[in-house]
Design a protein around this motif. Structure first.
Motif, PDB file in Angstrom:
ATOM      1  N   THR A 116       0.790  -1.230   0.000  1.00 21.81           N
ATOM      2  CA  THR A 116       0.000   0.000   0.000  1.00 21.81           C
ATOM      3  C   THR A 116       0.827   1.287   0.000  1.00 21.81           C
ATOM      4  O   THR A 116       0.363   2.308  -0.515  1.00 21.81           O
ATOM      5  N   ASP A 117       2.036   1.267   0.527  1.00 19.00           N
ATOM      6  CA  ASP A 117       2.863   2.472   0.488  1.00 19.00           C
ATOM      7  C   ASP A 117       3.213   2.877  -0.938  1.00 19.00           C
ATOM      8  O   ASP A 117       3.584   4.026  -1.189  1.00 19.00           O
ATOM      9  N   HIS A 118       3.080   1.957  -1.854  1.00 21.48           N
ATOM     10  CA  HIS A 118       3.447   2.190  -3.245  1.00 21.48           C
ATOM     11  C   HIS A 118       2.233   2.396  -4.142  1.00 21.48           C
ATOM     12  O   HIS A 118       2.402   2.553  -5.357  1.00 21.48           O
ATOM     13  N   LEU A 119       1.040   2.367  -3.584  1.00 18.65           N
ATOM     14  CA  LEU A 119      -0.178   2.362  -4.387  1.00 18.65           C
ATOM     15  C   LEU A 119      -1.028   3.597  -4.130  1.00 18.65           C
ATOM     16  O   LEU A 119      -0.992   4.195  -3.045  1.00 18.65           O
ATOM     17  N   TRP A 120      -1.815   3.948  -5.144  1.00 22.26           N
ATOM     18  CA  TRP A 120      -2.783   5.022  -4.968  1.00 22.26           C
ATOM     19  C   TRP A 120      -3.922   4.571  -4.060  1.00 22.26           C
ATOM     20  O   TRP A 120      -4.412   3.439  -4.167  1.00 22.26           O
ATOM     21  N   ASP A 121      -4.362   5.468  -3.199  1.00 27.86           N
ATOM     22  CA  ASP A 121      -5.602   5.300  -2.452  1.00 27.86           C
ATOM     23  C   ASP A 121      -6.736   5.610  -3.426  1.00 27.86           C
ATOM     24  O   ASP A 121      -6.820   6.714  -3.973  1.00 27.86           O
ATOM     25  N   LEU A 122      -7.600   4.650  -3.644  1.00 26.89           N
ATOM     26  CA  LEU A 122      -8.652   4.764  -4.656  1.00 26.89           C
ATOM     27  C   LEU A 122     -10.006   5.145  -4.065  1.00 26.89           C
ATOM     28  O   LEU A 122     -11.034   5.026  -4.738  1.00 26.89           O
ATOM     29  N   SER A 123     -10.003   5.637  -2.836  1.00 25.89           N
ATOM     30  CA  SER A 123     -11.262   5.937  -2.145  1.00 25.89           C
ATOM     31  C   SER A 123     -12.148   6.886  -2.947  1.00 25.89           C
ATOM     32  O   SER A 123     -13.365   6.675  -3.068  1.00 25.89           O
ATOM     33  N   ASP A 124     -11.551   7.928  -3.515  1.00 32.72           N
ATOM     34  CA  ASP A 124     -12.365   8.934  -4.204  1.00 32.72           C
ATOM     35  C   ASP A 124     -12.947   8.405  -5.507  1.00 32.72           C
ATOM     36  O   ASP A 124     -14.132   8.619  -5.798  1.00 32.72           O
TER      37      ASP A 124
END
Length: 460
Positions: A127-135
């Motif tokens: 997860t430190d390398h990934l986009w947060d896709l919440s939006d």
């Protein structure tokens, strides 16, 4: 592409492909000190949350990584349809050994793909390398299976676009049970399944009616399917171990009973012995993920057409009749050059009817459709609008209706902890020692808990 007859189902490969690599994944990534600075996307670089592109006709090139094999062909066949909607986005679709390449690629930040197909069990470690896709997922979030949202969640972020839902089902040999005078519709609980197994063994004394898994990894994965039915898992929402619980004790006691009373056939999933016992009518109950459908479709010759599927029994009357067993999602690395455009590709595959119909519908790769999973997007998993068709292998049973009903009963889940696969060395191994008569249920729980806590959890 290999011939269809020679392939095992994609979900099998997804579950076993990361066993070797994931044991060192968490340690390697946590040791990395190279900062992730964000994507080249100008509107997305101000935070960790990816934003959808705002252009009326977005354009550019994206690189998408998938594993080689059947699913690669399925996704490849969607690109032309995607380009009908987004004609100015060129998709470079690459067959990649993701386990071998992704970790180092993310660490070095060199030639990072825009989107990657990834096992759910690996998402939390990256997860430190990934986009947060919440939006970008927000408009769809209430229409996605809660279990799939939960396994992709870490803290306040969601880091994967949910792909498949793999509901647990009870496959059974209808012809064999009918010969024994057993009505499978009476099986509502796991106690009922024990009774049915005893009745079948009385009819066929050499039988071990219920499948017991011999492989350590798969026995732990199946254990998690049973636990998922009861709304629990090895790690809680914060990654804390919770094996020492009434739920796991109940499951392990039931498995121990099946083994000790001679009601099980202990084999590895679809190995030569397993196939032989299925074909000769000794093994007639298979509690497994939907992807067992591959067996009657592609591997069983003598009993092809005799098998059917139903919801899993419940652990208590009125309880959930299914649990999740495995799964995958799509992730978008922060250092991808066109993450926003990759989001449009996955949005098309998962949330656009033209996209998900292409993924799960009939094709040259899967003539009856992708029968080894169902969509995690609930509007796509409509029981009244099947995306794959009944097959002769299951006697023309409507597997879609059975699987979508089962999938709707799966309780919510938690993020899969990065130490999960490493736990196989302890829990998966100890389950096998229990079957060997060398450990009690309490010893499996105590020994596994102590070792997992000391050697894995405490080292995070």
């Amino acid at each position: 592409m290999q011939g269809l007859q020679s392939r095992r189902p994609h979900s099998w490969r997804l579950m076993v492909s990361f066993v070797a690599a994931a044991a060192v994944l968490s340690t390697s990534l946590s040791a990395c000190t190279t900062p992730i600075t964000g994507s080249a996307d100008s509107t997305a670089s101000s935070s960790n949350k990816l934003q959808a592109p705002t252009e009326e006709s977005p354009s550019g090139e994206i690189t998408i990584w998938d594993r080689s094999g059947d699913l690669f062909e399925v996704f490849e066949n969607t690109i032309a349809d995607f380009n009908k909607k987004y004609p100015n986005i060129k998709v470079h679709h690459e067959a990649v050994d993701i386990d071998a390449k992704l970790q180092n690629t993310l660490i070095t930040g060199t030639d990072v793909p825009d989107g990657v197909f990834l096992d759910d069990a690996k998402v939390s470690a990256f997860t430190d390398h990934l986009w947060d896709l919440s939006d970008v997922l927000n408009p769809y979030i209430n229409d996605i299976s809660k279990q799939k949202v939960d396994v992709n969640r870490k803290g306040d972020g969601i880091y994967g676009v949910p792909f498949d839902l793999n509901p647990g089902l009870l496959y059974y040999n209808e012809k064999a049970l009918k010969a024994a005078g057993i009505d499978p519709t009476t099986i509502k609980t796991y106690d009922d399944l024990l009774k049915a197994a005893k009745d079948y063994k009385a009819f066929k004394p050499d039988a071990g009616p219920i499948h017991i898994e011999r492989a350590g990894f798969l026995s732990q994965l199946q254990l998690e399917m049973y636990a998922s039915q009861q709304g629990t898992s090895l790690g809680d929402s914060e990654g804390k171990l919770r094996l020492d619980s009434a739920e796991y004790r109940q499951i392990l006691t039931w498995l121990d009973t099946v083994n000790k009373e001679g009601l099980g056939t202990r084999t590895e999933y679809l190995d030569a012995t397993d196939i032989a016992e299925l074909e000769n009518g000794n093994e007639v109950f298979y509690p497994w993920a939907i992807w067992y459908s591959f067996a009657p479709e592609q591997m069983l010759k003598e009993t092809r057409g005799d098998w059917r599927a139903m919801e899993l029994p419940a652990w208590k009357s009125g309880g959930a009749r299914s649990g999740a067993m495995g799964g995958s999602s799509f992730v978008l690395p922060k250092n991808g050059k066109n993450s926003q455009l990759a989001w449009l590709f996955y949005k098309f595959l998962m949330f656009d009817k033209d996209g998900y119909s292409k993924v799960w519908g009939t094709s040259s790769t899967y003539p009856n459709g992708l029968t080894t999973s169902i969509p995690s997007y609930l509007p796509a998993a409509d029981p009244k609008e099947p995306l794959f068709t009944p097959t002769e292998a299951l006697g023309k049973q409507d597997l879609w209706a059975v699987a979508t009903e089962a999938g709707s009963q799966i309780p919510g889940g938690t993020p899969i902890p990065s130490w999960w696969t490493g736990a196989v060395d302890y829990l998966g191994t100890n389950i096998q020692l229990m079957y060997d008569g060398k450990l009690s249920v309490d010893e499996v729980i105590t020994n596994s808990s102590n070792d997992i806590q000391k050697n894995l959890v405490d080292r995070q």
